[in-house]
Design an enzyme around this catalytic site. Structure first.
Site, PDB file in Angstrom:
ATOM      1  N   PHE A 129      40.057  41.050  38.637  1.00 24.63           N
ATOM      2  CA  PHE A 129      41.387  40.495  38.904  1.00 24.63           C
ATOM      3  C   PHE A 129      42.263  41.580  39.516  1.00 24.63           C
ATOM      4  O   PHE A 129      42.314  42.699  39.010  1.00 24.63           O
ATOM      5  CB  PHE A 129      41.984  39.978  37.585  1.00 24.63           C
ATOM      6  CG  PHE A 129      43.210  39.160  37.764  1.00 24.63           C
ATOM      7  CD1 PHE A 129      43.127  37.850  38.195  1.00 24.63           C
ATOM      8  CD2 PHE A 129      44.462  39.698  37.514  1.00 24.63           C
ATOM      9  CE1 PHE A 129      44.268  37.080  38.367  1.00 24.63           C
ATOM     10  CE2 PHE A 129      45.612  38.939  37.678  1.00 24.63           C
ATOM     11  CZ  PHE A 129      45.515  37.630  38.102  1.00 24.63           C
ATOM     12  N   ASP A 199      38.829  44.125  29.648  1.00 25.69           N
ATOM     13  CA  ASP A 199      39.876  43.108  29.753  1.00 25.69           C
ATOM     14  C   ASP A 199      39.289  41.796  29.246  1.00 25.69           C
ATOM     15  O   ASP A 199      38.277  41.309  29.771  1.00 25.69           O
ATOM     16  CB  ASP A 199      40.328  42.979  31.220  1.00 25.69           C
ATOM     17  CG  ASP A 199      41.572  42.106  31.350  1.00 25.69           C
ATOM     18  OD1 ASP A 199      41.746  41.201  30.517  1.00 25.69           O
ATOM     19  OD2 ASP A 199      42.354  42.327  32.298  1.00 25.69           O
ATOM     20  N   ARG A 391      37.758  26.266  41.155  1.00 27.69           N
ATOM     21  CA  ARG A 391      37.532  26.843  39.824  1.00 27.69           C
ATOM     22  C   ARG A 391      37.948  25.849  38.745  1.00 27.69           C
ATOM     23  O   ARG A 391      39.050  25.303  38.787  1.00 27.69           O
ATOM     24  CB  ARG A 391      38.375  28.121  39.730  1.00 27.69           C
ATOM     25  CG  ARG A 391      37.979  29.065  38.647  1.00 27.69           C
ATOM     26  CD  ARG A 391      38.799  30.337  38.732  1.00 27.69           C
ATOM     27  NE  ARG A 391      40.204  30.083  38.425  1.00 27.69           N
ATOM     28  CZ  ARG A 391      40.995  30.947  37.766  1.00 27.69           C
ATOM     29  NH1 ARG A 391      40.530  32.102  37.375  1.00 27.69           N
ATOM     30  NH2 ARG A 391      42.257  30.656  37.522  1.00 27.69           N
TER      31      ARG A 391
HETATM   32  C1  LIG Z   1      45.226  36.547  33.939  1.00 17.51           C
HETATM   33  C2  LIG Z   1      44.798  37.964  34.058  1.00 17.51           C
HETATM   34  C3  LIG Z   1      45.731  38.998  34.001  1.00 17.51           C
HETATM   35  C4  LIG Z   1      47.190  38.672  33.908  1.00 17.51           C
HETATM   36  O1  LIG Z   1      48.004  39.787  33.886  1.00 17.51           O
HETATM   37  P1  LIG Z   1      49.569  39.592  33.669  1.00 17.51           P
HETATM   38  O2  LIG Z   1      50.055  40.954  33.436  1.00 17.51           O
HETATM   39  O3  LIG Z   1      49.753  38.660  32.513  1.00 17.51           O
HETATM   40  O4  LIG Z   1      50.136  38.957  34.889  1.00 17.51           O
HETATM   41  C5  LIG Z   1      45.256  40.303  34.067  1.00 17.51           C
HETATM   42  N1  LIG Z   1      43.952  40.577  34.180  1.00 17.51           N
HETATM   43  C6  LIG Z   1      43.025  39.589  34.235  1.00 17.51           C
HETATM   44  C7  LIG Z   1      41.579  39.928  34.355  1.00 17.51           C
HETATM   45  C8  LIG Z   1      43.427  38.258  34.189  1.00 17.51           C
HETATM   46  O5  LIG Z   1      42.529  37.286  34.263  1.00 17.51           O
END
Ligand SMILES: *Cc1c(COP(=O)(O)O)cnc(C)c1O
Length: 432
Positions: A129, A199, A391
């Site tokens: 992400f 994460d 998705r």
């Molecule tokens: C949804 C998501 C985020 C979201 O980050 P925010 O700080 O809440 O905007 C971060 N990393 C991953 C892998 C995600 O899927």
């Protein structure tokens, strides 16, 4: 699942079917986007109302003690800990996923700088992400590290070498739904002398996670996806106890101080993970998150995350198999892994040439029919490796087999009729 009646029968026999009653789902909607924004629990509005009118409205400043606002990060954190294989007191709710990644990755880099200063690489996936990559990029600039991106799991072993400082992965890839083997990769990273940052944005509440069993180092995760905490819900952060007291995290705010109400001019970090709280907790939002986390914990008497995972895999397999059986000749193929151990709680589809650019419009046409998924653009230069994807997330708390059946039926109709070609489905909105 050969007929809609098969789907109805599977739902009738599903021991988890009662959990759906916890949610305020719009009637008629097939919501396959709980991996982007979880559904509103029925308890949330009343709880938020109570926090506002009673705790804030009547008790005002006293509520820091009477309602124990001060320990909301730990209280809700302990509940999330049950879902991710952490012990009470090891996990707190705070800030956003992006910010928490900043804190833990910075702490990991501090450890490396002390213990193994020659190591200078952070390794992650190109398809991670973007916010995770952006945060890592910034920390690399500040601390003199380099971010190395691999294209898929096969390239990871070669990256686990004497230069590696931190292996930073999202356990379940947000695009493909590929689920990494956290335990094996953590062991391999440790054997190479490196640390791991995981994460759990697409894991917490979606798949069983065992942070302690995997011997992970740091983890963060999201409150508004499978934890149903509401838009912009606070995120969480976990640090293995062996690291928690070693370093400051870089956002050394007063709420992570050992004694914030002594108002001392110097910072003294709280013991353990509490130091990862920076400023005043977002009380209303954290209270809403607690309602969402409770909807997942409600599955505990029914087998908890293990039972949810079993249903999730059955849903995603049924969807992938049906989409292939009914829509392959219309150009659809399945991108997500079919191997259960490698799949999160989502299924991504893509379209073959000459329809490879049609994904956005197909998703819009589905949304107009009440089937909510989302679209993630691929890499135009390498569409074979990173296609545009449709998705679909499957939250087993509130999705059943009949919805799987109906969603594929709609997909079939949208493609077979060419309905997606209508101009109204081809205008891009700001958020896809
Ligand atoms: C949804 C998501 C985020 C979201 O980050 P925010 O700080 O809440 O905007 C971060 N990393 C991953 C892998 C995600 O899927």
């Amino acid at each position: 699942m050969k007929t809609r009646d098969d789907a109805l029968a599977r739902d009738a026999a599903d021991p988890l079917r009662g959990l759906k009653a916890q949610f305020d789902l719009p009637p008629g909607m097939i919501y396959l986007d709980g991996n982007s924004l979880g559904v509103l629990p029925k308890t949330t509005a009343a709880r938020v109302q109570e926090v506002i009118t009673q705790e804030w409205g009547r008790d005002l400043i006293k509520a820091w003690n009477t309602a124990d606002w001060m320990h909301l990060p730990e209280r809700v954190g302990d509940k999330i800990a049950r879902l991710v294989g952490a012990a009470p007191g090891e996990l707190v709710v705070a800030d956003s996923t992006s910010l928490n990644l900043y804190k833990v990755l910075a702490a990991a880099l501090e450890i490396v700088k002390t213990d193994a200063p020659q190591r200078r690489l952070i390794v992650s996936e190109r398809s991670n992400f973007p916010t995770d990559l952006y945060i890592a990029e910034s920390l690399c600039r500040q601390h003199g590290f380099t971010l190395k991106l691999v294209d898929g799991v096969d390239e990871i072993p070669a990256a686990l070498n004497a230069e590696l400082a931190v292996l930073m992965l999202t356990e379940v890839n947000y695009r493909s739904g590929y689920k990494h083997d956290m335990k094996a990769l953590t062991a391999a990273a440790h054997a190479a002398g490196a640390l791991t940052v995981w994460d759990l944005a697409h894991s917490a509440g979606a798949v069983p996670v065992d942070l302690k069993g995997a011997n992970a180092d740091f983890a963060i995760g999201c409150g508004y996806k499978y934890l149903n905490g509401g838009p912009g819900a606070p995120a969480f952060v976990w640090v293995h106890p062996r690291h928690a007291d070693r370093f400051w995290q870089p956002l050394s705010g007063w709420m992570g101080h050992a004694a914030p109400f002594q108002f001392t001019p110097d910072y003294r970090p709280a013991p353990g993970v509490r130091r990862y709280v920076c400023g005043t907790p977002s009380v209303i939002a954290t209270s809403a998150l607690e309602c969402g986390v409770d909807t997942v914990l409600a599955a505990e008497p029914l087998g908890g995350m293990v039972a949810l995972r079993e249903k999730s895999l059955a849903l995603t397999e049924a969807f992938a198999a049906l989409a292939e059986a009914r829509c392959a000749e219309l150009g659809i193929y399945v991108v997500s892994p079919r191997e259960p151990a490698q799949r999160g709680s989502q299924v991504c589809l893509a379209l073959k040439a000459p329809l490879q650019e049609a994904g956005y419009a197909v998703v819009q046409a589905l949304i107009a029919r009440g089937v909510i998924g989302d679209y993630r653009a691929g890499d135009p230069a390498r569409l074979d490796a990173m296609p545009h994807i449709l998705r679909f997330g499957f939250t087993p708390l509130y999705i059943g087999f009949t919805e799987v059946w109906d969603a594929v039926e709609h997909l079939h109709q949208v493609l077979a009729s060419g309905e997606w070609r209508e101009a109204r489905f081809n205008q891009k909105a700001a958020v896809t």
